[in-house]
Scaffold this motif. Structure first.
Motif, PDB file in Angstrom:
ATOM      1  N   ASN A 183       0.822  -1.223   0.000  1.00 22.81           N
ATOM      2  CA  ASN A 183       0.000   0.000   0.000  1.00 22.81           C
ATOM      3  C   ASN A 183       0.848   1.263   0.000  1.00 22.81           C
ATOM      4  O   ASN A 183       0.527   2.249  -0.666  1.00 22.81           O
ATOM      5  N   GLY A 184       1.944   1.229   0.786  1.00 21.28           N
ATOM      6  CA  GLY A 184       2.820   2.401   0.870  1.00 21.28           C
ATOM      7  C   GLY A 184       3.426   2.747  -0.491  1.00 21.28           C
ATOM      8  O   GLY A 184       3.448   3.910  -0.900  1.00 21.28           O
ATOM      9  N   TRP A 185       3.880   1.717  -1.191  1.00 22.98           N
ATOM     10  CA  TRP A 185       4.472   1.956  -2.515  1.00 22.98           C
ATOM     11  C   TRP A 185       3.408   2.365  -3.535  1.00 22.98           C
ATOM     12  O   TRP A 185       3.659   3.185  -4.417  1.00 22.98           O
ATOM     13  N   TRP A 186       2.221   1.802  -3.424  1.00 19.79           N
ATOM     14  CA  TRP A 186       1.116   2.155  -4.340  1.00 19.79           C
ATOM     15  C   TRP A 186       0.742   3.632  -4.170  1.00 19.79           C
ATOM     16  O   TRP A 186       0.537   4.358  -5.139  1.00 19.79           O
ATOM     17  N   LYS A 187       0.673   4.073  -2.906  1.00 18.05           N
ATOM     18  CA  LYS A 187       0.356   5.494  -2.640  1.00 18.05           C
ATOM     19  C   LYS A 187       1.448   6.407  -3.190  1.00 18.05           C
ATOM     20  O   LYS A 187       1.164   7.466  -3.750  1.00 18.05           O
ATOM     21  N   LYS A 188       2.698   5.995  -3.015  1.00 13.78           N
ATOM     22  CA  LYS A 188       3.823   6.817  -3.482  1.00 13.78           C
ATOM     23  C   LYS A 188       3.745   7.022  -4.989  1.00 13.78           C
ATOM     24  O   LYS A 188       4.080   8.091  -5.516  1.00 13.78           O
ATOM     25  N   LYS A 189       3.276   5.999  -5.693  1.00 13.87           N
ATOM     26  CA  LYS A 189       3.162   6.052  -7.149  1.00 13.87           C
ATOM     27  C   LYS A 189       2.237   7.194  -7.597  1.00 13.87           C
ATOM     28  O   LYS A 189       2.387   7.728  -8.687  1.00 13.87           O
ATOM     29  N   GLN A 190       1.287   7.550  -6.722  1.00 11.35           N
ATOM     30  CA  GLN A 190       0.323   8.598  -7.104  1.00 11.35           C
ATOM     31  C   GLN A 190       0.994   9.973  -7.226  1.00 11.35           C
ATOM     32  O   GLN A 190       0.547  10.809  -7.992  1.00 11.35           O
ATOM     33  N   ASN A 191       2.073  10.189  -6.448  1.00 12.17           N
ATOM     34  CA  ASN A 191       2.707  11.515  -6.548  1.00 12.17           C
ATOM     35  C   ASN A 191       4.178  11.454  -6.998  1.00 12.17           C
ATOM     36  O   ASN A 191       4.877  12.460  -6.965  1.00 12.17           O
ATOM     37  N   TYR A 192       4.632  10.262  -7.392  1.00 15.95           N
ATOM     38  CA  TYR A 192       5.995  10.133  -7.921  1.00 15.95           C
ATOM     39  C   TYR A 192       5.886   9.299  -9.187  1.00 15.95           C
ATOM     40  O   TYR A 192       5.669   8.088  -9.129  1.00 15.95           O
ATOM     41  N   SER A 193       5.993   9.963 -10.334  1.00 18.76           N
ATOM     42  CA  SER A 193       5.633   9.299 -11.601  1.00 18.76           C
ATOM     43  C   SER A 193       6.662   8.273 -12.066  1.00 18.76           C
ATOM     44  O   SER A 193       6.390   7.490 -12.969  1.00 18.76           O
ATOM     45  N   ASN A 194       7.842   8.250 -11.447  1.00 18.62           N
ATOM     46  CA  ASN A 194       8.887   7.337 -11.924  1.00 18.62           C
ATOM     47  C   ASN A 194       8.872   5.971 -11.255  1.00 18.62           C
ATOM     48  O   ASN A 194       9.904   5.314 -11.173  1.00 18.62           O
ATOM     49  N   ILE A 195       7.704   5.567 -10.751  1.00 21.88           N
ATOM     50  CA  ILE A 195       7.555   4.194 -10.228  1.00 21.88           C
ATOM     51  C   ILE A 195       6.745   3.375 -11.231  1.00 21.88           C
ATOM     52  O   ILE A 195       5.667   3.789 -11.656  1.00 21.88           O
ATOM     53  N   HIS A 196       7.303   2.242 -11.615  1.00 20.60           N
ATOM     54  CA  HIS A 196       6.572   1.280 -12.445  1.00 20.60           C
ATOM     55  C   HIS A 196       6.149   0.144 -11.516  1.00 20.60           C
ATOM     56  O   HIS A 196       6.995  -0.599 -11.011  1.00 20.60           O
ATOM     57  N   TYR A 197       4.855   0.012 -11.257  1.00 20.22           N
ATOM     58  CA  TYR A 197       4.328  -0.946 -10.279  1.00 20.22           C
ATOM     59  C   TYR A 197       3.884  -2.194 -11.048  1.00 20.22           C
ATOM     60  O   TYR A 197       2.957  -2.147 -11.847  1.00 20.22           O
ATOM     61  N   MET A 198       4.567  -3.298 -10.809  1.00 22.84           N
ATOM     62  CA  MET A 198       4.285  -4.546 -11.528  1.00 22.84           C
ATOM     63  C   MET A 198       3.668  -5.581 -10.588  1.00 22.84           C
ATOM     64  O   MET A 198       3.883  -5.525  -9.376  1.00 22.84           O
ATOM     65  N   PHE A 199       2.974  -6.530 -11.171  1.00 28.59           N
ATOM     66  CA  PHE A 199       2.386  -7.623 -10.394  1.00 28.59           C
ATOM     67  C   PHE A 199       2.976  -8.964 -10.845  1.00 28.59           C
ATOM     68  O   PHE A 199       3.038  -9.250 -12.049  1.00 28.59           O
ATOM     69  N   TYR A 200       3.393  -9.742  -9.866  1.00 32.17           N
ATOM     70  CA  TYR A 200       3.985 -11.061 -10.104  1.00 32.17           C
ATOM     71  C   TYR A 200       3.057 -11.920 -10.968  1.00 32.17           C
ATOM     72  O   TYR A 200       3.498 -12.607 -11.893  1.00 32.17           O
ATOM     73  N   GLU A 201       1.775 -11.859 -10.657  1.00 35.85           N
ATOM     74  CA  GLU A 201       0.793 -12.693 -11.375  1.00 35.85           C
ATOM     75  C   GLU A 201       0.738 -12.330 -12.859  1.00 35.85           C
ATOM     76  O   GLU A 201       0.584 -13.204 -13.722  1.00 35.85           O
ATOM     77  N   ASP A 202       0.864 -11.025 -13.163  1.00 32.65           N
ATOM     78  CA  ASP A 202       0.875 -10.591 -14.573  1.00 32.65           C
ATOM     79  C   ASP A 202       2.104 -11.142 -15.282  1.00 32.65           C
ATOM     80  O   ASP A 202       2.048 -11.514 -16.456  1.00 32.65           O
TER      81      ASP A 202
END
Length: 300
Positions: A183-202
């Motif tokens: 959750n912490g990293w997901w929230k950070k992504k909202q105001n820091y555009s240089n995070i690429h959030y990936m999912f293991y399942e994908d």
């Protein structure tokens, strides 16, 4: 680098303690100030995950994307933990992750961390570094972490499964709560555009598609043939046999108990969770996962 002297040091498992509100062990806090003062460069790429969420997989993919063509001998001669140093680790008698990262000869430098977002050294944000975060569904992540803790001498004892299950829910594992982490990293992504959030399942579902997305995020143009080759080369069974990727050259892990790369499946939790545990888990999950925009799949 010599790998024997720490045998004596690692004869007892470390204790968990509360560190700035997160469960940690001394192997990841002993070098705290040096790590916090790490000087990131604008082209550094940080790979961030909760433990056992696909860190080594993504590390290998990035290493191949950047250096697979120019210096392929890297992948054959240098273990992954030296190609992609683990920033916060500090084991006596081994080079610290921070020192290994400082000495990386590559551009970009690929660096990994399991830190929750609030522990990341500030220079990564100041330099606007690109960060690849990988998240894995909590049920499979718990099972994988359990087997990892059974075989890894620098982790606290796993104990028996039911006890471990409850400790996971309470965030009483190294690097703290899975819930806080993702959750912490997901929230950070909202105001820091240089995070690429990936999912293991994908990644399990379609590795090539996820490599394409990574290339877009990183601004890399690689031929379809190259991307296909990388995707084929990083499939689980190949990496599990690859001594430069599977951690078998590190003596702190006892492969007789469990391999570092065990199954790499989505849904293995069904072989561990009892019906009652699953009900307890689902109730708890509903309370802790409030953000409807962050969705995980426990089967594909």
């Amino acid at each position: 680098m010599s790998l024997n002297p720490e045998k004596a040091i690692l004869s007892t498992r470390p204790e968990l303690f509360d560190f700035h509100g997160v469960s940690m062990t001394h192997y990841f806090t002993d070098n705290w100030e040096n790590v916090q003062n790490f000087q990131a460069r604008p082209d550094d790429i940080l790979i961030a995950t909760y433990p056992k969420a696909g860190t080594t997989w993504v590390s290998q993919i990035l290493d191949l994307l950047y250096f697979g063509q120019t210096c392929p001998e890297r992948q054959n001669n240098i273990p992954i933990y030296e190609r992609v140093p683990f920033l916060e680790i500090a084991i006596p008698s081994l080079d610290s992750g921070k020192d290994l990262a400082d000495k990386l000869p590559t551009t970009p430098r690929l660096i990994k961390t399991h830190f929750p977002v609030q522990f990341v050294p500030k220079s990564f944000w100041e330099q606007n570094c690109r960060i690849v975060y990988v998240a894995r569904n909590a049920k499979d992540n718990m099972v994988s972490y359990f087997h990892f803790d059974r075989m890894n001498a620098i982790q606290p004892e796993a104990g028996e499964w039911n006890n471990y299950f409850h400790r996971f829910l309470e965030g009483q594992l190294v690097f703290g709560s899975w819930y806080d982490h993702v959750n912490g990293w997901w929230k950070k992504k909202q105001n820091y555009s240089n995070i690429h959030y990936m999912f293991y399942e994908d990644m399990i579902e379609d590795t090539e598609r996820e490599i394409d997305k990574l290339c877009s995020f990183l601004g890399l143009s690689r031929s379809a043939e190259e991307r296909k080759m990388i995707s084929g080369g990083v499939q689980f069974d190949k990496m599990k046999k690859n001594e430069m990727a599977n951690y078998s050259t590190l003596p702190i892990m006892d492969f007789k108990i469990s391999p570092f790369m065990r199954k790499g499946k989505v849904g293995d939790w069904k072989n561990h969770f009892t019906v009652a545990q699953n009900e307890v888990f689902d109730e708890d999950y509903k309370k802790k996962m409030k953000d409807p925009t962050l969705q995980f799949r426990t089967e594909i």
